[in-house]
Design a protein around this motif. Structure first.
Motif, PDB file in Angstrom:
ATOM      1  N   ASP A   1      -8.438   7.914   5.286  1.00  0.00           N
ATOM      2  CA  ASP A   1      -9.513   7.091   5.987  1.00  0.00           C
ATOM      3  C   ASP A   1     -10.124   6.033   4.916  1.00  0.00           C
ATOM      4  O   ASP A   1     -10.173   6.211   3.809  1.00  0.00           O
ATOM      5  N   SER A   2     -10.643   4.944   5.247  1.00  0.00           N
ATOM      6  CA  SER A   2     -11.384   3.932   4.859  1.00  0.00           C
ATOM      7  C   SER A   2     -10.714   3.210   3.396  1.00  0.00           C
ATOM      8  O   SER A   2     -11.264   3.042   2.540  1.00  0.00           O
ATOM      9  N   VAL A   3      -9.501   2.759   4.078  1.00  0.00           N
ATOM     10  CA  VAL A   3      -8.585   1.779   3.194  1.00  0.00           C
ATOM     11  C   VAL A   3      -9.351   0.608   3.026  1.00  0.00           C
ATOM     12  O   VAL A   3      -9.307   0.097   4.232  1.00  0.00           O
ATOM     13  N   PRO A   4      -9.569   0.056   2.066  1.00  0.00           N
ATOM     14  CA  PRO A   4     -10.132  -1.508   2.001  1.00  0.00           C
ATOM     15  C   PRO A   4      -9.056  -2.325   2.297  1.00  0.00           C
ATOM     16  O   PRO A   4      -7.922  -2.223   2.065  1.00  0.00           O
ATOM     17  N   THR A   5      -9.354  -3.492   3.171  1.00  0.00           N
ATOM     18  CA  THR A   5      -8.294  -4.392   3.372  1.00  0.00           C
ATOM     19  C   THR A   5      -8.489  -5.606   2.934  1.00  0.00           C
ATOM     20  O   THR A   5      -9.710  -6.189   2.669  1.00  0.00           O
ATOM     21  N   PRO A   6      -7.387  -6.623   2.642  1.00  0.00           N
ATOM     22  CA  PRO A   6      -7.723  -7.619   2.047  1.00  0.00           C
ATOM     23  C   PRO A   6      -7.916  -8.831   2.868  1.00  0.00           C
ATOM     24  O   PRO A   6      -7.926  -8.709   4.113  1.00  0.00           O
ATOM     25  N   ASN A   7      -8.464  -9.929   2.210  1.00  0.00           N
ATOM     26  CA  ASN A   7      -8.966 -11.051   3.181  1.00  0.00           C
ATOM     27  C   ASN A   7      -8.219 -12.269   2.588  1.00  0.00           C
ATOM     28  O   ASN A   7      -8.611 -13.308   3.175  1.00  0.00           O
ATOM     29  N   VAL A   8      -7.069 -12.180   2.157  1.00  0.00           N
ATOM     30  CA  VAL A   8      -6.205 -13.180   2.053  1.00  0.00           C
ATOM     31  C   VAL A   8      -5.193 -13.155   3.204  1.00  0.00           C
ATOM     32  O   VAL A   8      -4.274 -12.154   3.103  1.00  0.00           O
ATOM     33  N   PRO A   9      -4.910 -14.174   4.075  1.00  0.00           N
ATOM     34  CA  PRO A   9      -4.279 -14.100   5.241  1.00  0.00           C
ATOM     35  C   PRO A   9      -2.593 -14.079   4.878  1.00  0.00           C
ATOM     36  O   PRO A   9      -2.179 -14.772   3.928  1.00  0.00           O
TER      37      PRO A   9
ATOM     38  N   PRO B   1     -10.714 -10.706   8.393  1.00  0.00           N
ATOM     39  CA  PRO B   1     -10.324  -9.210   9.182  1.00  0.00           C
ATOM     40  C   PRO B   1     -11.868  -8.870   9.835  1.00  0.00           C
ATOM     41  O   PRO B   1     -12.745  -9.105   9.390  1.00  0.00           O
ATOM     42  N   GLU B   2     -11.797  -8.351  11.130  1.00  0.00           N
ATOM     43  CA  GLU B   2     -12.357  -7.894  11.880  1.00  0.00           C
ATOM     44  C   GLU B   2     -13.222  -6.897  11.204  1.00  0.00           C
ATOM     45  O   GLU B   2     -14.500  -6.495  11.592  1.00  0.00           O
ATOM     46  N   ASP B   3     -12.565  -6.140  10.471  1.00  0.00           N
ATOM     47  CA  ASP B   3     -13.565  -4.960   9.916  1.00  0.00           C
ATOM     48  C   ASP B   3     -12.973  -4.756   8.375  1.00  0.00           C
ATOM     49  O   ASP B   3     -11.746  -5.278   7.964  1.00  0.00           O
ATOM     50  N   PHE B   4     -13.510  -4.099   7.440  1.00  0.00           N
ATOM     51  CA  PHE B   4     -13.066  -3.942   5.954  1.00  0.00           C
ATOM     52  C   PHE B   4     -12.290  -2.651   5.544  1.00  0.00           C
ATOM     53  O   PHE B   4     -12.216  -2.584   4.576  1.00  0.00           O
ATOM     54  N   GLU B   5     -12.325  -1.639   6.576  1.00  0.00           N
ATOM     55  CA  GLU B   5     -11.700  -0.475   6.490  1.00  0.00           C
ATOM     56  C   GLU B   5     -10.564  -0.251   7.519  1.00  0.00           C
ATOM     57  O   GLU B   5     -10.493  -0.681   8.513  1.00  0.00           O
ATOM     58  N   LEU B   6      -9.672   0.403   6.897  1.00  0.00           N
ATOM     59  CA  LEU B   6      -8.615   0.753   7.629  1.00  0.00           C
ATOM     60  C   LEU B   6      -8.399   2.435   7.671  1.00  0.00           C
ATOM     61  O   LEU B   6      -8.269   2.899   6.692  1.00  0.00           O
ATOM     62  N   ASN B   7      -8.091   2.991   8.965  1.00  0.00           N
ATOM     63  CA  ASN B   7      -7.640   4.343   8.831  1.00  0.00           C
ATOM     64  C   ASN B   7      -6.085   4.913   9.354  1.00  0.00           C
ATOM     65  O   ASN B   7      -5.885   3.881  10.080  1.00  0.00           O
ATOM     66  N   ILE B   8      -5.640   5.318   8.458  1.00  0.00           N
ATOM     67  CA  ILE B   8      -3.930   5.509   8.636  1.00  0.00           C
ATOM     68  C   ILE B   8      -3.981   7.018   8.888  1.00  0.00           C
ATOM     69  O   ILE B   8      -4.157   7.756   8.324  1.00  0.00           O
ATOM     70  N   ASP B   9      -2.948   7.007  10.024  1.00  0.00           N
ATOM     71  CA  ASP B   9      -2.370   8.576  10.176  1.00  0.00           C
ATOM     72  C   ASP B   9      -1.010   8.593   9.894  1.00  0.00           C
ATOM     73  O   ASP B   9      -0.350   7.598  10.272  1.00  0.00           O
ATOM     74  N   TYR B  10      -0.467   9.425   9.244  1.00  0.00           N
ATOM     75  CA  TYR B  10       1.173   9.663   8.890  1.00  0.00           C
ATOM     76  C   TYR B  10       1.515  11.009   9.227  1.00  0.00           C
ATOM     77  O   TYR B  10       0.570  11.993   9.369  1.00  0.00           O
ATOM     78  N   GLU B  11       2.679  11.160   9.598  1.00  0.00           N
ATOM     79  CA  GLU B  11       3.486  12.379   9.947  1.00  0.00           C
ATOM     80  C   GLU B  11       4.743  12.394   9.097  1.00  0.00           C
ATOM     81  O   GLU B  11       5.470  11.480   9.405  1.00  0.00           O
ATOM     82  N   VAL B  12       5.011  13.586   8.204  1.00  0.00           N
ATOM     83  CA  VAL B  12       6.414  13.746   7.643  1.00  0.00           C
ATOM     84  C   VAL B  12       6.956  14.835   8.021  1.00  0.00           C
ATOM     85  O   VAL B  12       6.416  15.774   8.307  1.00  0.00           O
ATOM     86  N   LYS B  13       8.084  14.596   8.431  1.00  0.00           N
ATOM     87  CA  LYS B  13       9.191  15.645   9.048  1.00  0.00           C
ATOM     88  C   LYS B  13      10.206  15.847   8.266  1.00  0.00           C
ATOM     89  O   LYS B  13      10.887  14.869   7.781  1.00  0.00           O
ATOM     90  N   MET B  14      10.254  17.383   7.525  1.00  0.00           N
ATOM     91  CA  MET B  14      11.325  17.341   6.626  1.00  0.00           C
ATOM     92  C   MET B  14      12.382  18.423   7.230  1.00  0.00           C
ATOM     93  O   MET B  14      12.135  19.435   7.790  1.00  0.00           O
TER      94      MET B  14
END
Length: 166
Positions: free
Chosen positions: A22-30, A129-142
């Motif tokens: 959660d709360s990954v900062p996003t860049p503002n260079v397009p 960007p519309e917001d300065f934070e990004l939330n990422i969900d991931y799933e790893v299947k081994m």
């Protein structure tokens, strides 16, 4: 023999790990990619275990990429003017030299973890960007790979031979 059968069954079903960042900062260079400082965890047993990840995120104005250490070095070495060049495809969402890329947040993207240094990068499609934070969900299947199943078959045959001639 029992261990080989149990490991084969466990390898077929697999182990799934789910987490979020959660709360990954996003860049503002397009349309430019910025990589994380730390590489993702490597898969040192890639020959025997397949690790497939599915990554999704919560914003449609952001794209994610996975690149090796050479691609990270190339993108980190760009000057600000090279990043702002609209005609260049290097280190943008149009660059085809990334190991994996996802520009659709609802479907995300899949990537098979390999051994080596790989970095996750982030970029925005728009300048503000519309917001300065990004939330990422991931799933790893081994799961077991083809070579892993081959080793389990060898263990099973070896156990059978040892058991028979003991």
């Amino acid at each position: 023999m029992v261990v080989a059968v149990l490991l084969s069954m466990l390898g077929t079903v697999g182990i799934t790990i789910e987490d979020s960042v959660d709360s990954v900062p996003t860049p503002n260079v397009p349309n430019s990619v910025f990589f994380a400082d730390e590489p993702v965890q490597s898969n040192p047993l890639a020959l025997f275990i397949s690790a497939n990840s599915v990554i999704t995120w919560d914003r449609s104005d952001v794209f994610l990429v996975v690149g090796d250490a050479d691609k990270k070095e190339q993108c980190d070495g760009l000057t600000f003017l090279e990043m702002m060049n609209q005609n260049s495809e290097v280190c943008t969402s149009r660059d085809n030299e990334f190991d994996a890329m996802g520009d659709d947040n609802s479907s995300g993207f899949s990537w098979s973890a390999k051994s080596g240094e790989y970095y996750v990068g982030i970029g925005t499609f728009s300048e503000t960007p519309e917001d300065f934070e990004l939330n990422i969900d991931y799933e790893v299947k081994m799961t077991l790979s083809a070579a892993g199943y081959f080793v389990m078959i060898l263990m099973l045959v070896s156990g059978f031979v040892l058991n028979k001639y003991q």
